[in-house]
Design a protein around this motif. Structure first.
Motif, PDB file in Angstrom:
ATOM      1  N   GLY A   4       0.616   7.206  -3.447  1.00  0.00           N
ATOM      2  CA  GLY A   4       0.317   8.421  -4.208  1.00  0.00           C
ATOM      3  C   GLY A   4       1.423   8.691  -5.194  1.00  0.00           C
ATOM      4  O   GLY A   4       2.384   7.914  -5.284  1.00  0.00           O
ATOM      5  N   PRO A   5       1.324   9.797  -5.939  1.00  0.00           N
ATOM      6  CA  PRO A   5       2.352  10.080  -6.944  1.00  0.00           C
ATOM      7  C   PRO A   5       3.746  10.170  -6.329  1.00  0.00           C
ATOM      8  O   PRO A   5       4.735   9.806  -6.965  1.00  0.00           O
ATOM      9  N   GLN A   6       3.798  10.622  -5.055  1.00  0.00           N
ATOM     10  CA  GLN A   6       5.104  10.759  -4.401  1.00  0.00           C
ATOM     11  C   GLN A   6       5.779   9.409  -4.164  1.00  0.00           C
ATOM     12  O   GLN A   6       6.986   9.339  -3.958  1.00  0.00           O
ATOM     13  N   SER A   7       5.003   8.322  -4.219  1.00  0.00           N
ATOM     14  CA  SER A   7       5.619   6.992  -3.988  1.00  0.00           C
ATOM     15  C   SER A   7       6.147   6.372  -5.275  1.00  0.00           C
ATOM     16  O   SER A   7       6.604   5.232  -5.274  1.00  0.00           O
ATOM     17  N   LEU A   8       6.086   7.103  -6.385  1.00  0.00           N
ATOM     18  CA  LEU A   8       6.469   6.522  -7.680  1.00  0.00           C
ATOM     19  C   LEU A   8       7.889   6.923  -8.113  1.00  0.00           C
ATOM     20  O   LEU A   8       8.248   6.748  -9.280  1.00  0.00           O
ATOM     21  N   SER A   9       8.693   7.426  -7.191  1.00  0.00           N
ATOM     22  CA  SER A   9      10.112   7.744  -7.458  1.00  0.00           C
ATOM     23  C   SER A   9      10.293   8.619  -8.702  1.00  0.00           C
ATOM     24  O   SER A   9      11.197   8.400  -9.507  1.00  0.00           O
ATOM     25  N   ALA A  40       0.844  -1.200   0.000  1.00  0.00           N
ATOM     26  CA  ALA A  40       0.000   0.000   0.000  1.00  0.00           C
ATOM     27  C   ALA A  40       0.878   1.249   0.000  1.00  0.00           C
ATOM     28  O   ALA A  40       0.584   2.224  -0.701  1.00  0.00           O
ATOM     29  N   LYS A  41       1.986   1.218   0.755  1.00  0.00           N
ATOM     30  CA  LYS A  41       2.872   2.396   0.765  1.00  0.00           C
ATOM     31  C   LYS A  41       3.488   2.634  -0.612  1.00  0.00           C
ATOM     32  O   LYS A  41       3.673   3.767  -1.039  1.00  0.00           O
ATOM     33  N   ARG A  42       3.784   1.537  -1.327  1.00  0.00           N
ATOM     34  CA  ARG A  42       4.418   1.646  -2.650  1.00  0.00           C
ATOM     35  C   ARG A  42       3.498   2.337  -3.660  1.00  0.00           C
ATOM     36  O   ARG A  42       3.959   2.887  -4.662  1.00  0.00           O
ATOM     37  N   VAL A  43       2.182   2.283  -3.389  1.00  0.00           N
ATOM     38  CA  VAL A  43       1.228   2.872  -4.336  1.00  0.00           C
ATOM     39  C   VAL A  43       0.406   4.000  -3.699  1.00  0.00           C
ATOM     40  O   VAL A  43      -0.645   4.385  -4.217  1.00  0.00           O
TER      41      VAL A  43
END
Ligand SMILES: Cc1cc2nc3c(=O)[nH]c(=O)nc-3n(C[C@H](O)[C@H](O)[C@H](O)COP(=O)(O)O)c2cc1C
Length: 276
Positions: free
Chosen positions: A254-259, A249-252
């Motif tokens: 929000g946009p900030q989690s997409l490196s 869930a943390k990996r997805v």
């Protein structure tokens, strides 16, 4: 990496914990597939001569949509170029240390060029569908190369972080328009002092639906997997906070989690993909 000492049942136990599927047919190819693990630590030995060409022959033997073969690969061994690519791809040290770094590409340029040379239209390449074909072709080819490498006792790890800065990667590799880095791949001899473990996967009930999608199967299977992964982290002495659902869930989140990859659509336009 072939582990002759492990039986198929041993491999299945490592892959599934106690959710081992029944009726698995066993042979050497299946055992090789079940033995997969990403390898991020390499010995200093050079790769056997012919490794690259063998991996590419395996890659080119994968199925490819309409035989279009809409992929290419750049093989990087120059330490300075690897250093620059490592910096661009999340500063991952295994890129620096691997003797071979492959950048797998979705390549619509080759067909565009060939059609243009005959003054034939190629407007179909401007559609999202054809970009997806290129990405699928690159992924199928790359996975065949992984299996070939593992059959030779080598280790690999995919590098999705090559998409953190695709424009810089494209400049570094001098990519023509309509060519996109899909992922990188480190290749090396596994370091025997830091062996990688087989990572468990979801129980089959989470991914396998018979006849029609069976949504009720999924939550209990995911819950079971959280327990399996907790045991894996403990066995590996990995100090991991939260369970698999937490991480995923943390990996997805929000946009900030997409490196930085949240801008991929714009970047693809700049790389010459119109994605209509
Ligand atoms: C498309 C793709 C991109 C990946 N990107 C990275 C990466 O940038 N860095 C990394 O260390 N591992 C990366 N991995 C490896 C995954 O983390 C790994 O496959 C997953 O955790 C399962 O572990 P296993 O391969 O050992 O079974 C990537 C894997 C895939 C398929």
């Amino acid at each position: 990496m072939t582990e002759t000492s492990l039986t198929t049942h041993d491999l299945l136990r490592q892959r599934y914990g106690d959710a081992i599927p029944e009726r698995i047919i066993s042979n050497a190819a299946i055992d090789l597939l079940l033995s997969h693990r990403s390898v991020r630590s390499y010995s200093n030995e050079p790769l056997p001569e012919g490794t690259l060409e063998t991996m590419i022959a395996a890659a080119q033997s994968a199925a490819t949509s309409s035989n279009l073969q809409t992929w290419s690969v750049v093989a990087v061994t120059d330490p300075e170029r690897k250093e620059r690519l490592a910096t661009l791809a999340g500063n991952q040290n295994h890129i620096r240390r691997a003797p071979l770094f492959l950048v797998w590409l979705a390549d619509l340029n080759r067909i565009a060029q060939a059609a243009e040379a005959r003054q034939m239209p190629h407007d179909g390449l401007d559609y999202l569908e054809m970009w997806l074909v290129g990405v699928i072709d690159a992924a199928l080819a790359a996975q065949n190369a992984v299996i070939a490498a593992e059959s030779l006792g080598l280790g690999t790890v995919y590098i999705g972080a090559i998409r953190n800065h695709p424009l810089d990667v494209a400049a570094e590799l001098r990519l023509p328009p309509m060519v996109m880095p899909v992922f990188g791949m480190c290749v090396g001899k596994p370091n025997p002092d830091r062996p990688a473990a087989i990572k468990p996967r979801l129980p089959q009930a989470a991914v396998l639906h018979r006849e029609v999608f069976q949504p009720e199967q999924v939550p209990p299977a995911v819950e079971h997997y959280n327990t399996t992964m907790a045991a894996f982290y403990a066995a590996q002495r990995m100090n991991v906070e939260g369970d698999w659902v937490d991480h995923s869930a943390k990996r997805v989140a929000g946009p900030q989690s997409l490196s930085g990859r949240d801008v991929l659509r714009d970047v693809l336009h700049q790389l010459g993909f119109r994605l209509k």
